[in-house]
Design an enzyme around this catalytic site. Structure first.
Site, PDB file in Angstrom:
ATOM      1  N   LYS A 109       0.687  -1.233  -0.106  1.00 36.67           N
ATOM      2  CA  LYS A 109       0.110  -0.015  -0.062  1.00 36.67           C
ATOM      3  C   LYS A 109       0.939   1.139   0.146  1.00 36.67           C
ATOM      4  CE  LYS A 109      -3.823  -1.566   2.722  1.00 36.67           C
ATOM      5  NZ  LYS A 109      -4.801  -1.687   1.933  1.00 36.67           N
TER       6      LYS A 109
ATOM      7  N   ARG B 113      -9.839 -11.771   3.205  1.00 37.36           N
ATOM      8  CA  ARG B 113     -10.513 -12.794   2.762  1.00 37.36           C
ATOM      9  C   ARG B 113      -9.792 -14.093   2.786  1.00 37.36           C
ATOM     10  NH1 ARG B 113     -11.294 -10.050  -2.907  1.00 37.36           N
ATOM     11  NH2 ARG B 113     -11.156  -8.202  -1.516  1.00 37.36           N
TER      12      ARG B 113
HETATM   13  N1  BES Z   1      -7.731  -3.708   4.970  1.00 35.46           N
HETATM   14  C1  BES Z   1      -8.017  -3.256   3.622  1.00 35.46           C
HETATM   15  C2  BES Z   1      -9.279  -2.767   3.287  1.00 35.46           C
HETATM   16  C3  BES Z   1      -9.735  -1.285   4.156  1.00 35.46           C
HETATM   17  C4  BES Z   1      -9.469  -0.120   3.333  1.00 35.46           C
HETATM   18  C5  BES Z   1     -10.110  -1.354   5.227  1.00 35.46           C
HETATM   19  C6  BES Z   1      -9.664   0.865   3.925  1.00 35.46           C
HETATM   20  C7  BES Z   1     -10.178  -0.112   6.165  1.00 35.46           C
HETATM   21  C8  BES Z   1     -10.143   1.078   5.121  1.00 35.46           C
HETATM   22  C9  BES Z   1      -8.015  -4.624   2.888  1.00 35.46           C
HETATM   23  O1  BES Z   1      -7.222  -5.748   3.264  1.00 35.46           O
HETATM   24  C10 BES Z   1      -7.562  -4.311   1.530  1.00 35.46           C
HETATM   25  O2  BES Z   1      -6.460  -4.129   1.095  1.00 35.46           O
HETATM   26  N2  BES Z   1      -8.533  -4.384   0.341  1.00 35.46           N
HETATM   27  C11 BES Z   1      -8.170  -4.191  -0.862  1.00 35.46           C
HETATM   28  C12 BES Z   1      -8.638  -5.282  -1.881  1.00 35.46           C
HETATM   29  C13 BES Z   1      -8.410  -5.160  -3.219  1.00 35.46           C
HETATM   30  C14 BES Z   1      -6.750  -5.312  -3.362  1.00 35.46           C
HETATM   31  C15 BES Z   1      -9.154  -5.957  -3.946  1.00 35.46           C
HETATM   32  C16 BES Z   1      -8.687  -2.726  -1.330  1.00 35.46           C
HETATM   33  O3  BES Z   1      -9.991  -2.480  -0.632  1.00 35.46           O
HETATM   34  O4  BES Z   1      -7.866  -1.979  -1.925  1.00 35.46           O
HETATM   35 MN    MN Z   2      -5.256  -5.549   2.518  1.00 31.38          MN
END
Ligand code: BES
Ligand code: MN
Ligand code: ZN
Length: 485
Positions: free
Chosen positions: A261, A335
């Site tokens: 990220k 997930r």
């Molecule tokens: N933990 C994040 C989701 C999240 C985003 C929680 C903002 C709280 C605030 C999750 O693990 C994630 O990174 N999701 C990705 C999924 C994508 C790679 C399909 C996302 O939402 O970008």
């Molecule tokens: Mn994530």
């Protein structure tokens, strides 16, 4: 928090902050208080643009004219319960800013249960995470709420303290830095719950997770020096009238892994165990309230980091239910960990319902913002019960489509499914992914990514963790046992 009742006239209620609800007809509604304050009240609130509409508020010192030290007038529009309830939340928030230890509430005539919820909302608004601030910058929490113009009905508010305590427990866990709360320490907090009645705690260490084929926990947690684990709590009251399982995402820090990220998105990712905190707290509250429902609670706890042995794009995970998952993004890690837990929850004999909570997708935040958790389920009954419980608790829950045709977006070339479905409908494809791991139970998924942690003050919540869905889940479990939601 102590809750009291008073039938004294408003000017004679001794408290640090007296909160009075008023609508568009506020000049009439506030006339008596205005007289007590020598005509300064109406002058003051009008000068500050108060019009009685929901959301407006005005605070003023009482300068000895009332027994209350300060007065907060909150606009409640038509005076509907939702507006009154939110006013209670705002009252809690304002009370904390002013360091008010006692809060008088004059919200008009409330029904029995509404007193309980109003008090819970005051407490929710009153919470701040300030233990790293210097003493001088910290304001004391409210210790008591006094319902004005209300004869005592203490039985109705007897368990407010329990619900509030566990909502705060969830918020403290989420707000704590990831260097404090990592899989082992999260498991230690879970172990601490074994002093509750009829509760047992089991933690599968990494070795045991491997033996049990928890391939998500193994893969996602592999890059961290702090080993992952699976936490399993059970609550077995006498004479249980039902059996549910709760599942929580316990990613104690989500860097994104090799699909790293950017810093701005990573900043608050200590919140990524929000689902775990939510279900642990709801579980603990249910046990302390002696609710007559068997509960199994599963949490997959890992850190999603980077290192020389991180899991990689193109890896394939083979789950023990036969589903294989091709990794296309290591940031879609929650997930994978939830899948392990859902498989375990599906195996518990007697469980009829599974509800999971997870800070799962940014897409859900985009769709619903900070005020709503996304609800995904095929079961209309379960959706109705959960939304009713959220309404009763004053929390935001909105049903989203678990749209089966989008399953094709998870199509993989080399395995059953891939772990991401692309940008479109990202919260839905994440829910559809989870569905592959639930077997033979009514199931609902709560995507709490929006409300779990708010970066700015939002509704009555201070910045940080909100603990939303803790009281909703408690209310839902209570309803399962035939009690009021
Ligand atoms: N933990 C994040 C989701 C999240 C985003 C929680 C903002 C709280 C605030 C999750 O693990 C994630 O990174 N999701 C990705 C999924 C994508 C790679 C399909 C996302 O939402 O970008
Ligand atoms: Mn994530
Ligand atoms: Zn995550």
């Amino acid at each position: 928090m102590e809750i009291r009742f008073s039938t004294r006239p408003l000017p004679q209620i001794p408290c640090d902050l007296l909160v009075v609800a008023a609508g568009p007809d506020f000049e009439t509604e506030l006339a008596d208080l205005d007289a007590q304050l020598a005509g300064h009240l109406l002058e003051w609130v009008k000068r500050h643009g108060f019009d009685g509409k929901a959301g407006g508020k005005s605070t003023l010192p009482t300068l000895g004219h009332l027994e209350a030290r300060q007065l907060l007038v909150v606009g409640v529009g038509d005076g509907g319960w939702e507006r009154l309830r939110n006013a209670a939340g705002v009252a809690g928030r304002v009370a904390r800013r002013h360091g008010a230890r006692s809060v008088g509430l004059a919200l008009g005539a409330l029904s029995g249960d509404q007193h309980r919820v109003a008090a819970e909302m005051v407490a929710a608004g009153n919470y701040v995470f300030d233990r790293f601030k210097k003493e001088a910058d910290r304001k004391p929490a409210a210790e008591s709420v006094v319902f004005a113009a209300t004869p005592p009905i203490p039985s109705l508010v007897a368990d407010v303290g329990i619900r509030v305590k566990w909502q705060d427990f969830a918020r403290d866990l989420v707000n704590a830095p990831a260097d404090e709360i990592y899989p082992e320490t999260l498991a230690a907090r879970a172990r601490g719950l074994d002093s509750l009645p009829n509760v047992a705690v089991e933690v599968w260490d990494l070795e045991r997770c491997r033996a049990e084929e928890c391939v998500g926990i193994e893969a996602v947690g592999r890059a961290s020096d702090r080993p992952g684990c699976l936490i399993h709590l059970t609550y077995r009251p006498d004479g249980a009238a039902g059996h549910v399982a709760l599942v929580g995402k316990g990613v104690t820090f989500d860097s994104g892994g090799l699909s790293l990220k950017p810093g701005s998105s990573m900043q608050t990712m200590r919140c990524d165990m929000g689902g775990a905190a939510t279900v642990m707290a709801a579980f603990a509250a249910a046990a302390e309230l002696h609710l007559p429902i068997d509960i199994d609670c599963f949490v997959g706890a890992v850190e999603n980091l980077v290192s020389g042995n991180a899991y990689k794009l193109g890896d394939v995970l083979r789950y023990p239910n036969g589903v294989t998952v091709e990794i296309h993004n290591t940031d879609a890690e929650g997930r994978l960990v939830l899948a392990d837990c859902l498989i375990q929850a599906s195996k518990v004999p007697g469980v009829t319902h599974i509800v999971d909570a997870a800070t799962l997708t940014g897409a859900c935040v985009v769709a619903l913002g900070a005020d709503f958790t996304g609800l995904f389920t095929e079961s209309d009954d379960l959706a109705t019960a959960l939304v009713a419980a959220a309404d009763a608790a004053g929390e935001g829950l909105w049903r989203m489509p678990l749209h089966a045709p989008y399953k094709k977006l998870l199509h993989a070339d080399w395995a059953t499914i891939k772990n991401v479905g692309g940008r479109e409908g990202g919260a839905i494809t994440a829910a559809l992914f989870l569905q592959h791991f639930v077997d033979g139970k009514e199931w609902a998924h709560l995507d709490i990514a929006g409300p779990a942690f708010v970066e700015k003050e939002s509704r009555h919540y201070a910045p940080g963790a909100t603990g939303e869905m803790v009281r909703t889940l408690v209310g839902w479990i209570e309803g399962m046992g035939g009690g009021s939601a």
